[in-house]
Scaffold this motif. Sequence first.
Motif, PDB file in Angstrom:
ATOM      1  N   SER A 241      67.397  56.345  35.387  1.00 32.02           N
ATOM      2  CA  SER A 241      68.230  56.875  36.463  1.00 32.02           C
ATOM      3  C   SER A 241      68.746  58.265  36.111  1.00 32.02           C
ATOM      4  CB  SER A 241      69.421  55.938  36.693  1.00 32.02           C
ATOM      5  OG  SER A 241      70.262  55.943  35.544  1.00 32.02           O
ATOM      6  N   ASN A 242      69.253  58.961  37.106  1.00 33.69           N
ATOM      7  CA  ASN A 242      69.890  60.259  36.851  1.00 33.69           C
ATOM      8  C   ASN A 242      71.054  60.098  35.884  1.00 33.69           C
ATOM      9  OD1 ASN A 242      68.170  61.746  38.419  1.00 33.69           O
ATOM     10  ND2 ASN A 242      69.710  62.438  39.870  1.00 33.69           N
ATOM     11  N   ASP A 243      71.813  59.010  36.014  1.00 33.12           N
ATOM     12  CA  ASP A 243      72.931  58.776  35.094  1.00 33.12           C
ATOM     13  C   ASP A 243      72.445  58.723  33.649  1.00 33.12           C
ATOM     14  OD1 ASP A 243      74.857  58.744  37.066  1.00 33.12           O
ATOM     15  OD2 ASP A 243      74.844  56.559  37.288  1.00 33.12           O
TER      16      ASP A 243
ATOM     17  N   ASP B 126      74.076  68.560  20.060  1.00 24.31           N
ATOM     18  CA  ASP B 126      75.335  68.591  20.795  1.00 24.31           C
ATOM     19  C   ASP B 126      75.925  67.180  20.819  1.00 24.31           C
ATOM     20  OD1 ASP B 126      77.303  68.539  22.863  1.00 24.31           O
ATOM     21  OD2 ASP B 126      76.355  70.253  23.828  1.00 24.31           O
ATOM     22  N   PRO B 127      77.160  67.006  20.355  1.00 23.64           N
ATOM     23  CA  PRO B 127      77.751  65.663  20.311  1.00 23.64           C
ATOM     24  C   PRO B 127      77.971  65.038  21.690  1.00 23.64           C
ATOM     25  CG  PRO B 127      79.370  67.323  19.663  1.00 23.64           C
ATOM     26  CD  PRO B 127      78.056  68.024  19.807  1.00 23.64           C
ATOM     27  N   ASP B 128      77.874  65.834  22.752  1.00 21.77           N
ATOM     28  CA  ASP B 128      78.027  65.294  24.106  1.00 21.77           C
ATOM     29  C   ASP B 128      76.775  64.579  24.610  1.00 21.77           C
ATOM     30  OD1 ASP B 128      80.632  66.128  24.327  1.00 21.77           O
ATOM     31  OD2 ASP B 128      80.220  67.777  25.703  1.00 21.77           O
TER      32      ASP B 128
ATOM     33  N   LYS C  74      76.476  66.290  35.524  1.00 23.43           N
ATOM     34  CA  LYS C  74      76.524  65.517  36.775  1.00 23.43           C
ATOM     35  C   LYS C  74      76.946  66.399  37.944  1.00 23.43           C
ATOM     36  CE  LYS C  74      77.457  60.948  34.834  1.00 23.43           C
ATOM     37  NZ  LYS C  74      76.299  60.218  35.277  1.00 23.43           N
ATOM     38  N   GLU C  75      77.884  67.305  37.686  1.00 23.61           N
ATOM     39  CA  GLU C  75      78.340  68.219  38.736  1.00 23.61           C
ATOM     40  C   GLU C  75      77.213  69.143  39.195  1.00 23.61           C
ATOM     41  OE1 GLU C  75      81.750  70.177  37.055  1.00 23.61           O
ATOM     42  OE2 GLU C  75      82.988  68.360  37.194  1.00 23.61           O
ATOM     43  N   GLN C  76      76.249  69.424  38.320  1.00 20.85           N
ATOM     44  CA  GLN C  76      75.119  70.289  38.672  1.00 20.85           C
ATOM     45  C   GLN C  76      74.110  69.570  39.553  1.00 20.85           C
ATOM     46  OE1 GLN C  76      73.641  71.354  34.827  1.00 20.85           O
ATOM     47  NE2 GLN C  76      75.118  73.020  34.555  1.00 20.85           N
TER      48      GLN C  76
ATOM     49  N   ARG D 220      76.849  54.792  29.058  1.00 21.51           N
ATOM     50  CA  ARG D 220      77.533  55.641  28.075  1.00 21.51           C
ATOM     51  C   ARG D 220      78.806  56.234  28.661  1.00 21.51           C
ATOM     52  NH1 ARG D 220      75.928  61.057  24.663  1.00 21.51           N
ATOM     53  NH2 ARG D 220      77.832  60.978  23.460  1.00 21.51           N
ATOM     54  N   GLU D 221      79.818  56.334  27.811  1.00 20.88           N
ATOM     55  CA  GLU D 221      81.055  56.987  28.220  1.00 20.88           C
ATOM     56  C   GLU D 221      80.761  58.442  28.578  1.00 20.88           C
ATOM     57  OE1 GLU D 221      85.181  58.322  26.082  1.00 20.88           O
ATOM     58  OE2 GLU D 221      84.337  56.378  25.520  1.00 20.88           O
ATOM     59  N   GLU D 222      81.361  58.896  29.652  1.00 22.80           N
ATOM     60  CA  GLU D 222      81.102  60.253  30.127  1.00 22.80           C
ATOM     61  C   GLU D 222      81.829  61.285  29.267  1.00 22.80           C
ATOM     62  OE1 GLU D 222      82.386  62.193  34.130  1.00 22.80           O
ATOM     63  OE2 GLU D 222      80.573  60.996  34.493  1.00 22.80           O
ATOM     64  N   THR D 223      81.068  62.173  28.660  1.00 27.56           N
ATOM     65  CA  THR D 223      81.635  63.278  27.868  1.00 27.56           C
ATOM     66  C   THR D 223      81.806  64.494  28.772  1.00 27.56           C
ATOM     67  OG1 THR D 223      79.460  64.132  27.246  1.00 27.56           O
ATOM     68  CG2 THR D 223      80.429  62.445  25.794  1.00 27.56           C
ATOM     69  N   ASN D 224      82.440  65.530  28.270  1.00 27.22           N
ATOM     70  CA  ASN D 224      82.595  66.765  29.051  1.00 27.22           C
ATOM     71  C   ASN D 224      81.243  67.355  29.440  1.00 27.22           C
ATOM     72  OD1 ASN D 224      85.396  66.699  29.053  1.00 27.22           O
ATOM     73  ND2 ASN D 224      85.557  67.875  27.158  1.00 27.22           N
ATOM     74  N   GLY D 225      80.315  67.353  28.504  1.00 24.81           N
ATOM     75  CA  GLY D 225      78.979  67.884  28.785  1.00 24.81           C
ATOM     76  C   GLY D 225      78.256  67.083  29.853  1.00 24.81           C
ATOM     77  N   ILE D 226      78.371  65.772  29.793  1.00 23.31           N
ATOM     78  CA  ILE D 226      77.729  64.918  30.797  1.00 23.31           C
ATOM     79  C   ILE D 226      78.390  65.134  32.158  1.00 23.31           C
ATOM     80  CG2 ILE D 226      77.348  62.527  31.510  1.00 23.31           C
ATOM     81  CD1 ILE D 226      77.081  61.859  28.482  1.00 23.31           C
ATOM     82  N   LYS D 227      79.708  65.255  32.153  1.00 24.17           N
ATOM     83  CA  LYS D 227      80.427  65.494  33.407  1.00 24.17           C
ATOM     84  C   LYS D 227      79.950  66.792  34.058  1.00 24.17           C
ATOM     85  CE  LYS D 227      85.024  65.888  35.374  1.00 24.17           C
ATOM     86  NZ  LYS D 227      86.455  65.911  35.157  1.00 24.17           N
TER      87      LYS D 227
END
Length: 150
Positions: A68-70, A33-35, A141-143, A131-138
């Motif tokens: 870290s979680n990030d 996955d590219p994210d 994080k919401e989860q 790392r820049e936040e991708t849609n998948g990472i975003k």
Amino acid sequence: MRLIITVLFLLLVITGCDSKSEKELLENLVSKDPDFYMLYAVPEIDKEFIDVQEVQDYYNLDFNKLLSNDSLDTLYFGTYLWLMPVDNYKTYKYIETLEFDDYPAFVIFDSEQLVFSSSNIEEVEHFLSTREETNGIKLRKEQEIDYYSQ
């Protein structure tokens, strides 16, 4: 002379058929996955570990606890994987060409190529957490995944 040329040709064909291109080796390492990234911990090859548990016991450390979680949010599986020579020797030999000074070493791949390598987990943490936040990472994080209770 003809015999020598024939033997050399056969050796080239035999070794060429067995060797994989860099692209083929990377297919097993890159993120699907590219994210997200793939993070591998690379143990010393001369220790001849039999399985992941033996490696984990030898290093006596869960590297996820140092991330870290990030950082963990940027990883495809939300964790690192041990890259074991018994799983894929040719891929391991490819990674070994990076010539690390210390082990375990860490390599990070995006969906196409190697993007980072280090023997220092703090450098890995910095690379991943910035790392820049991708849609998948975003979405991840919401989860609000608790990586440490798993």
